[in-house]
Design a protein around this motif. Structure first.
Motif, short mmCIF file in Angstrom:
data_model
loop_
_atom_site.label_atom_id
_atom_site.label_comp_id
_atom_site.label_asym_id
_atom_site.label_seq_id
_atom_site.Cartn_x
_atom_site.Cartn_y
_atom_site.Cartn_z
N LEU A 68 0.84 -1.19 0.00
CA LEU A 68 0.00 0.00 0.00
C LEU A 68 0.88 1.25 0.00
CD1 LEU A 68 -2.79 -0.76 2.66
CD2 LEU A 68 -3.12 -0.53 0.19
N PRO A 69 0.36 2.38 -0.47
CA PRO A 69 1.09 3.64 -0.35
C PRO A 69 1.33 4.00 1.12
CG PRO A 69 -0.70 3.85 -1.94
CD PRO A 69 -0.89 2.54 -1.25
N ILE A 70 2.41 4.72 1.39
CA ILE A 70 2.74 5.06 2.77
C ILE A 70 1.66 5.93 3.40
CG2 ILE A 70 4.38 6.37 4.19
CD1 ILE A 70 6.61 5.42 2.45
N TYR A 71 1.03 6.81 2.60
CA TYR A 71 0.04 7.69 3.20
C TYR A 71 -1.15 6.92 3.76
CZ TYR A 71 -2.38 7.36 -1.36
OH TYR A 71 -3.01 6.91 -2.51
N VAL A 72 -1.48 5.78 3.17
CA VAL A 72 -2.58 4.96 3.69
C VAL A 72 -2.18 4.30 5.00
CG1 VAL A 72 -4.11 3.01 3.22
CG2 VAL A 72 -3.45 4.54 1.37
N VAL A 73 -0.99 3.70 5.02
CA VAL A 73 -0.54 3.01 6.22
C VAL A 73 -0.33 4.00 7.37
CG1 VAL A 73 1.22 1.48 7.18
CG2 VAL A 73 0.54 1.25 4.79
N GLY A 74 0.24 5.17 7.05
CA GLY A 74 0.44 6.17 8.09
C GLY A 74 -0.86 6.63 8.72
N LYS A 120 -1.74 1.23 -5.81
CA LYS A 120 -0.67 0.39 -5.30
C LYS A 120 0.52 1.26 -4.89
CE LYS A 120 -1.81 -3.75 -7.95
NZ LYS A 120 -1.31 -4.78 -8.90
N GLU A 121 1.42 0.64 -4.11
CA GLU A 121 2.62 1.37 -3.71
C GLU A 121 3.47 1.64 -4.94
OE1 GLU A 121 4.38 -2.66 -4.07
OE2 GLU A 121 2.43 -1.75 -3.73
N GLY A 122 4.25 2.72 -4.88
CA GLY A 122 5.08 3.10 -6.02
C GLY A 122 6.31 2.22 -6.16
N HIS A 123 6.85 2.17 -7.37
CA HIS A 123 8.07 1.39 -7.65
C HIS A 123 9.12 2.25 -8.34
CE1 HIS A 123 6.29 -2.47 -6.49
NE2 HIS A 123 5.21 -2.08 -7.12
N ARG A 124 9.08 3.54 -8.07
CA ARG A 124 10.01 4.46 -8.70
C ARG A 124 11.43 4.20 -8.17
NH1 ARG A 124 8.47 10.54 -8.04
NH2 ARG A 124 6.75 9.82 -9.38
N GLU A 125 12.41 4.37 -9.03
CA GLU A 125 13.81 4.26 -8.61
C GLU A 125 14.14 5.41 -7.68
OE1 GLU A 125 17.41 2.21 -8.63
OE2 GLU A 125 15.53 1.70 -9.67
N VAL A 126 14.58 5.10 -6.48
CA VAL A 126 14.80 6.14 -5.47
C VAL A 126 16.21 6.70 -5.60
CG1 VAL A 126 13.18 5.06 -3.89
CG2 VAL A 126 15.60 4.49 -3.73
N LEU A 234 8.93 8.06 -3.91
CA LEU A 234 8.70 6.62 -4.11
C LEU A 234 7.62 6.33 -5.14
CD1 LEU A 234 8.88 5.38 -0.39
CD2 LEU A 234 10.72 5.60 -2.09
N GLY A 235 6.92 7.35 -5.60
CA GLY A 235 5.94 7.15 -6.66
C GLY A 235 4.59 6.64 -6.22
N ASP A 236 4.21 6.83 -4.95
CA ASP A 236 2.88 6.42 -4.50
C ASP A 236 1.82 7.25 -5.22
OD1 ASP A 236 3.98 4.60 -2.79
OD2 ASP A 236 3.77 5.82 -0.99
N ARG A 237 0.78 6.59 -5.65
CA ARG A 237 -0.28 7.25 -6.39
C ARG A 237 -1.65 6.80 -5.90
NH1 ARG A 237 3.19 10.10 -7.22
NH2 ARG A 237 4.12 10.83 -9.17
N THR A 238 -2.68 7.44 -6.43
CA THR A 238 -4.06 7.07 -6.11
C THR A 238 -4.70 6.45 -7.34
OG1 THR A 238 -4.95 9.21 -6.81
CG2 THR A 238 -4.19 9.03 -4.52
#
Length: 297
Positions: A68-74, A120-126, A234-238
């Motif tokens: 999950l995106p971090i904003y949801v878990v937070g 879904k959680e992002g998969h961007r290259e950090v 991190l590329g988290d999106r909605t």
């Protein structure tokens, strides 16, 4: 999402046991972070039970953060205050005001919005510097705790709580960066240092500061910063077209949690607590006035 909510339940229940143990532990002589406080608290069986619940909650949190995106878990973790409030009302017989029951409902509504809107959680290259930046923040949390000892009581509680929130936020982001066991990865050390510093500062804040102030700081520290990192780096999106709903749900859930900040430490049960246990937590540093004997001026 089920893991995120289950993690919130574990953390919410654990806070009841840990806060009671922190208050029961013998206080130190200083005014800031007391490193020995955690060891004194570990002598309390409630603190051990709380740590066990925290361990289970953390395992569930890891699963949630990987999907999950971090904003949801937070936001779900901040909602643990709603869990604590409900437990306090049932187990410790704390009377919730109408506004607090409304806040519990608001938190649930905010989480429902996030569940609908999140992708879904992002998969961007950090960036390569991000793990090192996390490690620096983790050590900065320890430094913040040392500085907090020189502040006035009200500011001290806020700084200790905010620092604890930053530490937990470091853990949230580090979990997303870790990919397998690699002890050369600074994200591992950021997770360990950040988590340890967060527990230390939060335990000190519960014993040394106003509960509402400390808990509000922790909620803000562990939600806003990690959510921004998740979206920007991190590329988290909605879900498509539901960004507004995710922002609204996040704000609503956090605002409801802040309303319940006093349940960062619920009062002790009536048969164990002294004055002040009838529904309002005692503020640290404000001892109840002794009873007067009849006829005493």
């Amino acid at each position: 999402m089920i893991c995120a909510l289950a993690s919130s339940v574990c953390f919410g229940a654990a806070s009841v046991f840990q806060a009671m143990a922190a208050r029961a532990a013998e206080p130190g002589t200083g005014s800031g972070v007391d490193v020995a406080l955690m060891w004194r608290a570990l002598r309390q069986w409630r603190y051990i039970a709380g740590l066990g619940m925290d361990g289970l909650g953390f395992a569930l949190q890891i699963v949630a953060l990987r999907t999950l995106p971090i904003y949801v878990v937070g936001a779900a973790l901040a909602a643990s205050l709603a869990v604590t409030a409900v437990i306090a009302s049932r187990v410790l017989h704390v009377r919730l005001k109408r506004v607090e029951w409304t806040a519990v409902g608001v938190v649930c509504a905010g989480l429902a919005m996030l569940a609908v809107a999140s992708g879904k959680e992002g998969h961007r290259e950090v960036p390569d510097a991000l793990p090192w930046a996390l490690l620096a923040v983790a050590f900065g949390v320890l430094l913040l705790g040392m500085v907090a000892g020189r502040l006035p009581p009200r500011s001290r509680a806020l700084v200790l709580g905010l620092g604890a929130g930053f530490g937990f936020g470091v853990v949230e982001v580090a979990v997303r960066l870790i990919d397998g066991i690699d002890f050369a990865d600074p994200a591992w050390y950021a997770l360990l240092v950040g988590g340890g510093a967060a527990f230390l500062l939060l335990t000190s804040a519960l014993q040394r500061g106003a509960v509402t102030t400390a808990t509000a700081g922790a909620v803000l520290g562990e939600t806003v910063g990690p959510a921004v990192v998740g979206v920007v780096w991190l590329g988290d999106r909605t879900r498509e077209g539901l960004g507004w709903l995710a922002v609204t749900g996040f704000a609503v859930a956090v605002a409801g949690s802040l309303t319940l900040a006093r349940f960062g430490e619920p009062p002790a049960p009536a048969d164990e607590a002294g004055p002040g246990s009838a529904g309002t937590p005692l503020e640290v540093g404000h001892d109840p006035a002794p009873e007067r004997n009849p006829g005493t001026p």
